[in-house]
Structures are given as structure tokens and as C-alpha cells.
Write an enzyme that holds these catalytic residues in place. Structure first.
Site, PDB file in Angstrom:
ATOM      1  N   ASP A 180     -71.997  49.871  75.619  1.00 54.32           N
ATOM      2  CA  ASP A 180     -73.207  49.061  75.778  1.00 54.32           C
ATOM      3  C   ASP A 180     -74.375  49.665  75.003  1.00 54.32           C
ATOM      4  OD1 ASP A 180     -73.286  51.246  77.501  1.00 54.32           O
ATOM      5  OD2 ASP A 180     -74.450  50.207  79.033  1.00 54.32           O
ATOM      6  N   GLU A 186     -75.243  56.289  80.323  1.00 54.50           N
ATOM      7  CA  GLU A 186     -74.367  55.151  80.598  1.00 54.50           C
ATOM      8  C   GLU A 186     -73.272  55.106  79.531  1.00 54.50           C
ATOM      9  OE1 GLU A 186     -76.317  51.590  81.777  1.00 54.50           O
ATOM     10  OE2 GLU A 186     -74.417  50.645  82.286  1.00 54.50           O
ATOM     11  N   GLU A 216     -81.930  45.854  74.335  1.00 48.46           N
ATOM     12  CA  GLU A 216     -81.269  45.355  75.544  1.00 48.46           C
ATOM     13  C   GLU A 216     -82.075  44.190  76.135  1.00 48.46           C
ATOM     14  OE1 GLU A 216     -80.970  48.358  78.580  1.00 48.46           O
ATOM     15  OE2 GLU A 216     -79.453  47.216  79.669  1.00 48.46           O
TER      16      GLU A 216
HETATM   17  C1  BGC Z   1     -75.228  47.546  80.813  1.00 49.15           C
HETATM   18  C2  BGC Z   1     -74.938  46.166  80.317  1.00 49.15           C
HETATM   19  C3  BGC Z   1     -73.836  45.652  81.168  1.00 49.15           C
HETATM   20  C4  BGC Z   1     -74.466  45.457  82.513  1.00 49.15           C
HETATM   21  C5  BGC Z   1     -73.651  44.742  83.511  1.00 49.15           C
HETATM   22  C6  BGC Z   1     -75.764  47.445  82.198  1.00 49.15           C
HETATM   23  O1  BGC Z   1     -76.039  48.644  82.754  1.00 49.15           O
HETATM   24  O2  BGC Z   1     -76.047  48.266  79.984  1.00 49.15           O
HETATM   25  O3  BGC Z   1     -74.934  45.976  79.007  1.00 49.15           O
HETATM   26  O4  BGC Z   1     -73.095  44.598  80.720  1.00 49.15           O
HETATM   27  O5  BGC Z   1     -74.935  46.683  83.021  1.00 49.15           O
HETATM   28  O6  BGC Z   1     -74.474  44.286  84.410  1.00 49.15           O
END
Ligand code: BGC
Length: 752
Positions: free
Chosen positions: A348, A354, A625
């Protein structure tokens, strides 16, 4: 040097069968152990192949030379079931007397990134290797890891993906220590499937300045993932270089990295002293554009620092250039978003604590990814992991690999779990190879069956109200600006999103079954029922995403009415998009497929918040994001509770609309992989000209259009054969260059 996937895999598992997993006889804490073995070899070597893997990440060295350019080997897979080993050709590196070293870091397996996955996380750090030498006279010798190896503490005193690396070049361990053989299960071992993660662009510092907070900051001009290589002269033993990383400056121009959350992202190098020293981290990476110099011996010199981009070794296949520099910048941002987040798995984001392979993000972006780069091998491996990660009840986890296996509900979320249908089908369309469908077909079926059993209403995918909360069953239209409570979830009802994806996944399952010659009649009936149930239950779309889903997934009997209503809604919203992860990838298609191309361009070219070019206008070099990660007054948004990555590729999925609608290059489902091409460009005068190229296995496709007064000149390079559609008129053409002239105001022709 040959890479493991070029070496062939026959017999490789056999080799590691003799080798033992080895670990330090005593725990080295945060320090990375360096395992080594000295050996001699006779002359006349025909071939020498090293097989190696680890429960962590490793670097192998033969006679002081790094073996292979694979960074962070062996990569991330569903370790309990699949652990890749690599095969390296070291024929030319063997001498009479040799030392083979393997240094071990925590990586995905044992680092903080995996701490919520105790069964794997708690496995001891260990390596396993076998070096097979074949001589000209036909004799063979095998050197394996076993209890005769020794280990030392390495100079890497600390290393973790989230928390960075501390390297003490002045440290020497003169005390060889013993290793223990471990009985770790070898059945998950598999040959390398993916592409290696390697070093790519090397960027020089563009600006070196002192902030209002009196901090020295280097600006590399580009947000990215990778690390800093530092080169130093005339150092003294014990001199320290210590750096911090950030993606943006705050509104006062000061260094900022609160959005890393708990990721410490340290970078500390302690000098050996004297001569010339070069250091770059071994077992970590950072997401950054800015680097703060926290410690440096004497006056810092920006020339000492090089930013090195790190990502999976994929060939760039797609390119877009047009007459609007803002769009060109957006395209560059999308490319850098992909580079920064394709580190062995689709992540992500690359900076905060993360960096997870979220299935939804990958599903949303995979089409764009496959236009931009050759991601066939990259996604093939990932899909195999997704299949391996499927729960017994058929649910697909929200992240894979690395799904938290303990304390996790075995549920799947709409738009996330659907990665199991969307990604393989997209790869099939883009590359034309059936094996990817074969590998995932059963899992697709089990996913659709799971949904069938996970609903309150037959033929829909509905859930009780209490499960619709944030972090409930579904993520919904994640990060849509129309969120009713200022939270992360958009206004579109979870039942609408989930039922639309139920239909979509079932339709892909049917198409995949047809390609593979399977009987899917049961699912054809199911699909018809889902579509009727959807139309009956959700006849009246309200949010932008409601409309988009009905149009794009063909879930309405009133295409004209829904299109008009979407148009009115967008205009009432100030000609602004209000879509999140679910609606955004299809928004422009829903418009251009239904006679509203101009409005699609209005959204694409808008600079008003929320929009793609708003980010460009506010200095983005990757895709954010949140649409409002930087607010109109220049302040960093604080509404996102630490979820403010400046390098999240999901909304960059708009690039596939530019390739496939604006430039019009799209695969033909009946001859996928661009064996036959459909080219249906939809120009807009505001861009002046647009050119997109796509390298396929048949050659390079090029689609270009350019306005001169009231005339549009089209130019196409066709490697095979194509159907070119301009203003609704189709022409069949063979390979070669095609030049066409059209009227400047193309009529909308494809309203269904
Ligand atoms: C991530 C997202 C992911 C989402 C799901 C986040 O923490 O960065 O990209 O798909 O959580 O809710």
C-alpha cells in the site's frame, strides 16, 4: 550472471534436502549474524550453483563478492506454505581457497512488519544453502550448510524494515562461534517464482538547505522507496552519519515525518576510519524525498549522498506524453507510485509502519500496473500466494501474504478479496497466457461460493447494519470524499459495493471458465440472478459510486437515465469527483462509455480538490493516499489520523483510462495479450496532442493524436492487427503504420 529463473529448477529441491537449516548457537539479539564456511576446490570447474534461502532476508558473499543483485532475498511469500529459494550461478567466482558468507536480517519473516503473525514471526532466524560444483571430469561436490559452519556477529548491529539500520564499520568480531542445526520444515521450499528486487534509479541531491528549525535537509526532488548510499573520504574511526527520512516538508518548510507513525526508519553509519568508505543499508528500505542530516562529521557535503530506488525488476512497457504538462507530471507520479510500492509484492505504501500487501489496492491498480510495466512474473507469484492464503471457507484475506492468521476473522471484504478474480483476469487480458487463470480458477470459484454463503439476501452480498461500521465487514468506498462522518468510509452503502463486486467476480469466473473450457453453467445462472436481484434492490443510485457501479458493471436497465443522473450529480458536486477506492478506478469509464467523454476529461483536468491535478498543483511527485493529504492552505491534513501516506498508488489507477480510452489502446478479449488490438481513441482538444506507447510481446503499439485547428491527425503503429474505431467507424488494419484524419469534434457514439 544467470538469475535463478534462468537456471532451471530441476533437482534444486533435492539439493536443499541434504542441507541443514542453521542458526547461531546463541541468540544475537538485534545484531545480524554472519554465517561462513571456508572450503577449497580443485581446478576444471564446469559449473557451480549456489542454492540458498532464509527465514528472514539474506545476503550471500563468495570470496568477498556479493552473490547476485537480488536485494531483500528471498522475498515475501506465504511462508508457512511457500518459501522461495534462489539458485545463483557462481561458476566464475570459485577459486582454490574460498569463503562463503551468508548474512541474515529479519526482513518480512521476523521483522516488526510481521509481528502480528506469531507462528511465523517466532520461527528462529536461520539459513539453508547448498553449493553444487560440477567438474569437467564429471565428478560433483556439494557443500551444504550444517553444524560445521561458524558464525560471527556482523557489522549490522540492527536492521528492521520499519526501524531502519545501524551499521558499525569499525566493529570486528574475532571470535568464531558455533551454529546449531534446526529442524525447520522444508516442505514449503519452492524455487524462485517472482522477479528480483534490485537497485534502479540513482538520484543526486537537488537542493541542500537549512530549515527554519535549523535542520540540514537534502531534497532529492522525487518521493520514492529505497535508501541512501553515502560515500565518505578521510573519515576517523567512530565518526557517525545519522539520517532521518521524510516525504514532504510541512507548511513552514520544516522537515516532517509524523506520518511514518511508529516506524523509526533509522539510518546510522559508524565509520571504520581512514580512506574511502561507502555505505548503503542491507536489510531495510525507506519511503522518502527529503533526508535530514542528524549527525555528520564536519561540514555536510550533499555530493556524498545518492538516493537509490529499490523495486522489483520489471521492464517499463508503457508511456504517455501529451500537450498538458500537468498530466505528464501525473503520469510520472503514477509511475513512481508503482516503482515505490512494487517491492516483491504490491504494497500500500513504502514509508510508515504498514507497507502491507493489501489485496484491494492491488486489485484497483493492477491494470494500470500492467500497462506501465511488464508485471506478468510479479503478479504470477503474488497470485500463487493469494491462492495459498485463501481461508478454508473460501474467503480471501484483505492482505496477502502476511495475513494475520491468529485472532483474525476468516472473512473477505468486497473489492479486496475480489483481487482473486480481477488480478488473474487482468493479467490474462494483458499477457494472453492461460496459466495464470488455471492457477487461480478453483480459488475464484471458492471465493464466489464464499460470497454466496456470506449474505443475508440470496443473490446479493448484504450484511447486518452493525457490520457496516468502520473496520466492520467491508472497507466500502474507502477514502471517498463523500464520507458522511469525516471518517475513511465513503457514503456508498456496503451492500451496494459488495453486491456489485459479487456480480463482477462471478462474471470474471464465467469468462475464465469459458477460456479454460470448464462447465460454468451453474455460475451463469447465478450471475443472471445476481443482476436481477441487484437491479430490483438498488434501482435508484444516489452517490457517484452507486452510479459508477451500476454503469460499469452493467447493473441497470436504465443506462441513459443513470448516465444523466451521474452527470447531474457530478455537476451538483461542483464538477468534482466524490469517489474512493471502489468508484475512482471506473469513474471516467462510466462517463466515457456512455457518451460523457468531455465530462470525464473535465474531471481528469480539474485542479480543484479533490482531483488528480490538485495533487500535482500542490507539488506531488507520487500519488497520495488521501485526496486532501495537503490542504488548500498548504497545511498537511491532520484529519486522517496517521493515515497520510504521500505514496499510495491506488488513485493512480486513472492512468489506465488514459492508455485505454484517451489513447484508446485496449486488449481484445477474444485475442488477449494484444494478439489483436482494439484502438478507439477519444481525443480532447485541451490536451493538444497525446501519444501512448505499449510494448507487447508482438511489438510496440503506438497511438497518437494531435489537433491542428479543426482537424485531428491520428497516427498508429500496429505490430499485429487491429480494429481502429474513430467516431464509431471501425476499420480493420494489419501490421504497420496507419495515418488517419478526423473531424475535430468527434461525436459520442457508444452510448449503450
Ligand atoms: C491501507 C490501505 C488499505 C486499507 C484497508 C490502509 O491502512 O493503507 O491502502 O487498503 O487500509 O482499509
Amino acid at each position: 550472471m544467470l538469475k535463478s529463473n534462468q537456471l532451471g529448477t530441476k533437482g534444486a529441491k533435492q539439493m536443499l534436502r541434504n542441507a541443514k537449516w542453521i542458526a547461531p548457537e546463541r541468540d544475537t539479539g538485534e545484531v545480524c549474524p554472519l554465517f561462513y564456511k571456508e572450503f577449497s576446490a580443485k581446478n576444471n570447474i564446469k559449473s557451480a550453483v549456489l542454492h540458498v534461502t532464509a527465514t528472514g532476508v539474506y545476503e550471500a558473499e563468495l570470496n568477498g563478492k556479493r552473490v547476485s543483485d537480488f536485494i531483500l532475498a528471498p522475498g515475501l511469500t506465504v511462508y508457512k506454505k511457500r518459501l522461495q529459494y534462489q539458485a545463483y550461478d557462481v561458476t566464475n567466482d570459485i577459486k582454490a581457497d574460498n569463503t562463503l558468507c551468508i548474512t541474515l536480517g529479519k526482513g518480512w519473516y521476523r521483522g516488526r512488519i510481521n509481528e502480528k503473525n506469531p507462528p511465523v514471526f517466532n520461527t528462529p532466524g536461520a539459513v539453508i544453502a547448498s553449493l553444487k560444483i560440477e567438474f569437467e571430469d564429471g565428478e560433483t561436490e556439494e557443500l551444504i550448510t550444517d553444524g560445521s559452519w561458524r558464525f560471527k556477529e556482523s557489522k549490522i548491529r540492527f536492521s528492521d524494515f520499519f526501524d531502519g539500520e545501524i551499521y558499525d564499520a569499525s566493529f570486528v568480531d574475532n571470535e568464531p562461534k558455533g551454529v546449531i542445526e534446526l529442524n525447520i520444515d522444508k516442505s514449503p521450499l519452492i524455487p524462485q517464482e517472482g522477479t528480483y528486487v534490485t537497485e534502479h534509479e540513482r538520484l543526486k541531491c537537488q537542493r541542500f538547505f537549512v530549515t527554519n528549525n535549523a535542520e540540514q535537509v537534502l531534497d532529492f526532488g522525487q518521493n520514492m522507496a529505497g535508501y541512501i548510499e553515502v560515500s565518505l573520504k578521510n573519515t576517523k574511526p567512530g565518526d557517525v552519519i545519522s539520517l532521518s527520512f521524510g516525504e514532504v516538508l510541512d507548511n513552514d518548510g520544516n522537515f516532517y515525518n509524523k506520518n511514518y507513525r511508529t516506524a523509526r526508519s533509522q539510518y546510522k553509519y559508524i565509520c571504520r576510519g581512514g580512506g574511502y568508505e561507502v555505505y548503503k543499508p542491507h536489510f531495510t528500505f525507506y519511503g522518502f524525498r527529503y533526508v535530514r542530516i542528524d549527525e555528520f562529521p564536519g561540514k555536510a557535503d550533499p555530493c556524498c549522498f545518492t538516493a537509490v530506488a529499490l523495486y522489483s525488476d520489471m521492464e517499463q512497457t508503457g508511456n504517455i506524453r501529451c500537450g498538458d504538462e500537468r498530466l505528464n507530471k501525473l503520469f510520472s507520479n503514477v509511475i513512481w507510485g508503482q516503482r515505490s510500492n512494487f517491492i516483491d509484492v504490491p504494497m500500500d505504501c513504502p514509508q510508515r509502519d504498514e507497507r502491507q500487501p493489501w489485496t484491494g489496492d492491488a486489485q484497483i491498480f493492477c491494470k494500470t500496473a500492467a500497462y506501465n510495466y511488464d508485471v506478468k512474473a510479479f503478479f504470477k507469484k503474488w497470485i500463487n500466494d493469494l491462492v495459498a492464503d485463501q481461508f478454508k471457507n473460501g474467503a480471501i484475506p484483505d492482505k496477502s501474504p502476511n495475513s494475520y492468521t491468529i485472532g483474525r476473522l476468516e472473512t473477505g471484504s468486497a473489492g479486496w478479496g475480489d483481487a482473486i478474480t480481477v488480478v488473474p483476469w487482468t493479467m490474462y487480458l494483458m499477457y494472453g497466457e492461460k496459466d495464470i487463470l488455471e492457477a487461480s480458477f478453483d480459488a475464484m470459484k471458492r471465493w464466489v461460493d464464499y460470497i454466496t454463503g456470506d449474505t443475508m439476501d440470496q443473490y446479493l452480498w448484504t450484511c447486518p447494519q452493525e457490520q457496516k461500521r468502520l473496520w466492520g465487514h467491508h472497507y466500502g468506498d474507502w477514502l471517498a470524499p463523500d464520507t458522511p462522518d469525516g471518517g475513511f468510509k465513503g457514503a456508498t452503502d456496503d451492500d451496494v459495493v459488495a453486491s456489485a463486486f459479487y456480480a463482477y467476480s462471478t462474471s470474471i469466473l464465467i469468462k475464465s471458465g469459458n477460456v479454460l473450457g470448464k462447465d460454468v453453467s451453474e455460475y451463469e445462472e447465478l450471475y443472471r440472478n445476481i443482476v436481477s436481484a441487484y437491479k430490483a434492490r438498488f434501482p435508484d443510485p444516489k452517490t457517484q459510486t452507486d452510479h459508477v457501479l451500476a454503469l460499469y458493471f452493467n447493473l441497470t436497465n436504465d443506462r441513459k437515465g443513470v448516465t444523466e443522473s451521474l452527470k447531474d450529480k457530478i455537476i451538483a458536486d461542483g464538477t468534482r469527483l466524490q469517489t474512493g477506492f471502489i468508484g475512482t478506478p471506473y469513474l471516467l469509464y462510466a462517463l466515457s462509455d456512455n457518451g460523457q467523454t468531455e465530462l470525464a476529461y473535465d474531471l481528469l483536468l480539474s485542479e480543484r480538490l479533490p482531483s488528480w491535478l490538485y495533487e500535482v498543483k500542490h507539488g506531488a511527485t507520487t500519488v497520495w493516499e488521501h485526496w486532501d493529504a495537503i490542504m488548500p492552505d498548504g497545511r498537511i491534513s491532520t484529519s486522517s489520523n496517521g493515515m497520510d501516506s504521500f505514496n499510495h498508488y491506488a488513485f493512480g489507477s486513472v492512468a489506465n483510462w488514459i492508455y485505454s480510452v484517451a489513447a484508446g489502446i485496449r486488449p481484445d478479449e477474444s485475442k488477449p495479450g494484444f494478439e489483436h488490438i482494439i484502438i478507439e481513441p477519444k481525443p480532447d482538444k485541451r490536451l493538444g496532442h497525446l501519444e501512448a506507447t505499449l510494448k507487447t510481446k508482438y511489438g510496440i503499439i503506438r497511438s497518437k493524436w494531435e489537433y491542428t485547428d479543426n482537424v485531428i491527425q491520428y497516427e498508429f503503429d500496429i505490430p499485429t492487427s487491429a480494429t481502429i474505431i474513430i467516431n464509431g467507424t471501425a476499420r480493420e488494419v494489419g501490421s504497420g503504420q496507419v495515418l488517419l484524419t478526423g473531424a475535430a469534434e468527434p461525436q459520442e457514439h457508444n452510448a449503450k
